[in-house]
Design an enzyme around this catalytic site. Sequence first.
Site, PDB file in Angstrom:
ATOM      1  CG  MET A  90      -1.587  -0.916   1.138  1.00 32.19           C
ATOM      2  SD  MET A  90      -3.277  -0.758   2.114  1.00 32.19           S
ATOM      3  CE  MET A  90      -2.215  -1.097   3.590  1.00 32.19           C
ATOM      4  N   GLY A  91       2.121   1.083  -0.583  1.00 34.14           N
ATOM      5  CA  GLY A  91       3.073   2.360  -0.197  1.00 34.14           C
ATOM      6  C   GLY A  91       3.415   2.682   0.954  1.00 34.14           C
ATOM      7  CG  ASN A  92       4.364   5.908   4.542  1.00 32.98           C
ATOM      8  OD1 ASN A  92       3.738   5.240   5.211  1.00 32.98           O
ATOM      9  ND2 ASN A  92       4.925   6.469   4.050  1.00 32.98           N
ATOM     10  CG  LEU A  93       7.519   1.653  -0.888  1.00 32.77           C
ATOM     11  CD1 LEU A  93       8.133   1.410  -2.182  1.00 32.77           C
ATOM     12  CD2 LEU A  93       5.882   0.008  -0.138  1.00 32.77           C
ATOM     13  CG  HIS A 129       7.286  -2.010   2.711  1.00 33.97           C
ATOM     14  ND1 HIS A 129       6.938  -0.400   3.460  1.00 33.97           N
ATOM     15  CD2 HIS A 129       5.954  -2.005   2.539  1.00 33.97           C
ATOM     16  CE1 HIS A 129       5.238  -0.415   3.346  1.00 33.97           C
ATOM     17  NE2 HIS A 129       4.321  -1.562   3.393  1.00 33.97           N
ATOM     18  CD  GLN A 166      -6.465  -3.628   2.545  1.00 35.88           C
ATOM     19  OE1 GLN A 166      -6.179  -4.353   1.113  1.00 35.88           O
ATOM     20  NE2 GLN A 166      -5.433  -3.682   3.189  1.00 35.88           N
ATOM     21  CD  GLN A 207       8.400 -15.268   8.056  1.00 36.07           C
ATOM     22  OE1 GLN A 207       8.652 -15.136   9.428  1.00 36.07           O
ATOM     23  NE2 GLN A 207       7.600 -16.526   7.275  1.00 36.07           N
ATOM     24  CG  LEU A 259      11.135  -1.592  10.170  1.00 35.99           C
ATOM     25  CD1 LEU A 259      11.835  -1.241   8.758  1.00 35.99           C
ATOM     26  CD2 LEU A 259      11.489  -0.223  11.119  1.00 35.99           C
TER      27      LEU A 259
HETATM   28  P1  AMP Z   1       1.275  -3.004   3.063  1.00 38.39           P
HETATM   29  O1  AMP Z   1       2.232  -2.219   2.729  1.00 38.39           O
HETATM   30  O2  AMP Z   1       1.163  -2.803   5.148  1.00 38.39           O
HETATM   31  O3  AMP Z   1       0.224  -3.385   2.624  1.00 38.39           O
HETATM   32  O4  AMP Z   1       2.644  -3.785   3.417  1.00 38.39           O
HETATM   33  C1  AMP Z   1       2.580  -4.903   2.348  1.00 38.39           C
HETATM   34  C2  AMP Z   1       3.437  -5.865   2.389  1.00 38.39           C
HETATM   35  O5  AMP Z   1       4.764  -5.739   3.046  1.00 38.39           O
HETATM   36  C3  AMP Z   1       3.392  -7.112   3.407  1.00 38.39           C
HETATM   37  O6  AMP Z   1       2.881  -8.573   2.690  1.00 38.39           O
HETATM   38  C4  AMP Z   1       3.206  -6.636   4.544  1.00 38.39           C
HETATM   39  O7  AMP Z   1       3.706  -7.682   5.367  1.00 38.39           O
HETATM   40  C5  AMP Z   1       4.896  -6.226   4.605  1.00 38.39           C
HETATM   41  N1  AMP Z   1       5.294  -5.871   5.074  1.00 38.39           N
HETATM   42  C6  AMP Z   1       4.851  -4.824   5.835  1.00 38.39           C
HETATM   43  N2  AMP Z   1       5.606  -4.336   7.290  1.00 38.39           N
HETATM   44  C7  AMP Z   1       6.801  -5.254   6.911  1.00 38.39           C
HETATM   45  C8  AMP Z   1       7.656  -5.576   8.167  1.00 38.39           C
HETATM   46  N3  AMP Z   1       7.955  -4.797   9.398  1.00 38.39           N
HETATM   47  N4  AMP Z   1       8.462  -6.381   8.065  1.00 38.39           N
HETATM   48  C9  AMP Z   1       8.496  -7.682   6.967  1.00 38.39           C
HETATM   49  N5  AMP Z   1       6.871  -7.308   5.530  1.00 38.39           N
HETATM   50  C10 AMP Z   1       6.616  -6.234   6.213  1.00 38.39           C
END
Ligand code: AMP
Length: 281
Positions: free
Chosen positions: A30-33, A37, A61, A149, A185
């Site tokens: 969802m960005g804001n990497l 990520h 969602q 995870q 994170l």
């Molecule tokens: P999101 O942008 O929050 O939807 O996350 C995108 C992907 O990055 C998802 O598969 C998350 O589980 C993964 N992700 C987010 N934060 C972490 C982290 N701290 N460590 C590992 N994977 C992450």
Amino acid sequence: MKTETTIQGLSASLNPARASRKIIGFVPTMGNLHEGHLNLVREARKLCDVVVVSIFVNPIQFGPNEDFDNYPRTLEQDSHLLAEVGCDIVFAPSVEQMYGHQPRLTNISVAEITNDLCGLQRPGHFDGVAVVVTKLFNIVQPNYAFFGQKDYQQLAVIKQLVRDLNMPIDVIGVPITRAADGLALSSRNGYLSEQDRKTAPTIYKTLKLAEENLQKGQNLSDVLVQIRADLTAAGFEVDYVEARTPMLQKIDQFDQDVVLFVAAKLGKTRLIDNLQIKHSS
Ligand code: AMP
């Protein structure tokens, strides 16, 4: 690195790779990497010839009182970071591009494993995830897809979805990336006040202490009670503290591998974390 905002544009970019049977890796976000990520992208880079990262804040969602409108959108900054770690294509569609104007009549619901943990407090959340991930899988048609995870339940849901519907995709789970002080994170960490950011690593500390206590022979339910008490004392509003098997089945004794799950709020910010603990037998 290319940026595509339409499904057609993405297909045009990917068709040569598909034609020459290149291995396509996909990282939905969802960005804001952040580094979490980027570590997924680095994993994808190792295994795949072409790496596609999607950036899409998926409205379906989010619950009505959740942070969809305020979710941080930082496409330019994200693009720089992705170029540095070797992403080939960023797919950043609009909501219109993903959902069109016709009503959507199809839902995808993974049963049982979505009924508790985050599924309880976020009704419909995992249906929204299952729908958008299925759409993205159909659009990108990757060989491998990478999920963190950090969102353990989400990863389990995606694995189940792929297995149940025979999607020809290998789902790879990547370990949690943490800050030096142990905080997992998350894009939502940016919502924390300075004071709350100092308190937030308590979640990981309580999980690590629980691990120690379990390994010393303390009983699982006492360990869960202790985590909840420590978090409450530190100022968290605890949503859940639970133990499950790695396949998310209920477990009441530490007689096999266990995953401890926490969701807790600091102010308005809801944080989640988990810790996998091996049983030595
Ligand atoms: P999101 O942008 O929050 O939807 O996350 C995108 C992907 O990055 C998802 O598969 C998350 O589980 C993964 N992700 C987010 N934060 C972490 C982290 N701290 N460590 C590992 N994977 C992450």
